[in-house]
Design an enzyme around this catalytic site. Structure first.
Site, PDB file in Angstrom:
ATOM      1  N   LYS A 175      -5.998  -0.940  -2.145  1.00 62.30           N
ATOM      2  CA  LYS A 175      -6.376  -2.386  -1.732  1.00 62.30           C
ATOM      3  C   LYS A 175      -7.498  -3.365  -2.407  1.00 62.30           C
ATOM      4  O   LYS A 175      -7.781  -2.948  -3.947  1.00 62.30           O
ATOM      5  CB  LYS A 175      -7.051  -2.034  -0.420  1.00 62.30           C
ATOM      6  CG  LYS A 175      -6.262  -0.938   0.431  1.00 62.30           C
ATOM      7  CD  LYS A 175      -5.644  -2.227   1.182  1.00 62.30           C
ATOM      8  CE  LYS A 175      -4.339  -1.849   2.229  1.00 62.30           C
ATOM      9  NZ  LYS A 175      -5.045  -0.878   3.310  1.00 62.30           N
ATOM     10  N   ARG A 220      -2.185   6.900   3.408  1.00 61.10           N
ATOM     11  CA  ARG A 220      -1.003   6.067   3.070  1.00 61.10           C
ATOM     12  C   ARG A 220      -0.755   5.839   2.070  1.00 61.10           C
ATOM     13  O   ARG A 220      -2.335   4.482   1.305  1.00 61.10           O
ATOM     14  CB  ARG A 220      -0.891   5.025   4.320  1.00 61.10           C
ATOM     15  CG  ARG A 220       0.290   4.113   4.047  1.00 61.10           C
ATOM     16  CD  ARG A 220       0.001   2.879   5.212  1.00 61.10           C
ATOM     17  NE  ARG A 220       1.076   1.954   4.908  1.00 61.10           N
ATOM     18  CZ  ARG A 220       1.292   0.626   3.857  1.00 61.10           C
ATOM     19  NH1 ARG A 220       0.330   0.420   3.110  1.00 61.10           N
ATOM     20  NH2 ARG A 220       2.722   0.031   4.711  1.00 61.10           N
TER      21      ARG A 220
END
Length: 276
Positions: free
Chosen positions: A211, A245
């Site tokens: 991210k 995830r």
């Protein structure tokens, strides 16, 4: 305590921020599904629309992208949970008919009918937090008096609604949803205080993989964020996060096994040194 689950990401998009469309083709997507299962993923998350800004993708086009993959994975890997990454109720309903058992609603109930679909068919549901952001938008000058309190309030309210709609309580996850409606300081605060989110009692799913908040923290481009991702994963796993995830499944599984072995909740897999 069971080992945290790993959700392997399969993007049927030509413009993913991470893989840049490498699994957009159906054959490549199916090969990726087989790989993540072989590497230890118990959940396969199939998405047909890039999370960030990009070309418009209609509901019918999104369905055309994800349904063939879901059908094939259901046939090839019957013991694996198939997740569909969508904010649209119509796409989710078709995905469930094709074999999906989990709806990954990364846009926090933007379509209010989505959680009702999950309840109607009694599949799992991921409750996310976006601070009210509209799908496929990036955060801009976002502010929270207390980002952790906001995450807890929004996700647990949605979790309770999911159960009231018929979603089995054991199949509900709450997701702090890093980068969605948040800046890097918010992302770090969520990790620093993750034990408060775990303490809600709802299983926590975290999508940390590569991210932007990790990239900004380490000043690394997308392709060089794995060490930062794994550090955040180990920190979170040690504090009771239930599922992750991820893009890099094999490396994540190793981190989870090592963290659990240090905690004493899982034994090492192959112990011979100094014992023979």
């Amino acid at each position: 305590m069971p080992l945290a689950q790993v959700m392997g990401i399969v993007n049927r998009t030509p413009d993913s921020f991470y893989d840049r469309g490498v699994t957009f083709g159906i054959d490549e997507a199916l090969q990726r599904c087989d790989e993540v299962v072989e590497q230890g993923a118990s959940i396969v998350d199939v998405g047909g629309v890039k999370a960030g800004p990009g070309s418009e993708v209609s509901a019918s086009e999104e369905a055309d992208r994800v349904l063939p993959v879901i059908r094939a994975v259901a046939e090839r890997h019957p013991g694996v949970t198939i997740s569909v990454d969508t904010w649209r109720a119509s796409v989710a309903e078709e995905a469930i008919a094709a074999g999906a058992g989990l709806i990954n609603d990364t846009w926090a109930g933007y379509d209010p009918e989505l959680v009702e679909v999950a309840g109607q068919f009694r599949v799992g549901y991921v409750c996310s937090h976006t601070g009210g952001a509209v799908p496929r938008t990036r955060p801009h000058r976002v502010h929270y008096d207390d980002v952790v309190a906001s995450v807890i309030a929004e996700t647990t309210t949605l979790a309770e609604r999911a159960v009231s709609c018929g979603v089995p309580e054991a199949r509900v996850f709450i997701d702090p949803t890093h980068d969605f409606g948040k800046n890097t300081f918010h992302g770090l605060e969520l990790l620093r205080r993750i034990d408060e989110i775990v303490a809600t009692g709802w299983p926590v799913l975290m999508a940390l993989s590569n991210k932007d908040f990790i990239g900004e923290t380490t000043d690394r481009p997308v392709g060089e964020r794995l060490p930062g991702t794994l550090a955040a994963t180990a920190w979170s796993a040690a504090r009771g996060v239930a599922a992750f995830r991820v893009h890099e499944v094999r490396e994540t599984v190793d981190v989870l096994r090592m963290t659990a072995a240090i905690a004493g909740t899982h034994a090492p897999l192959n112990t011979v040194r100094g014992l023979a």
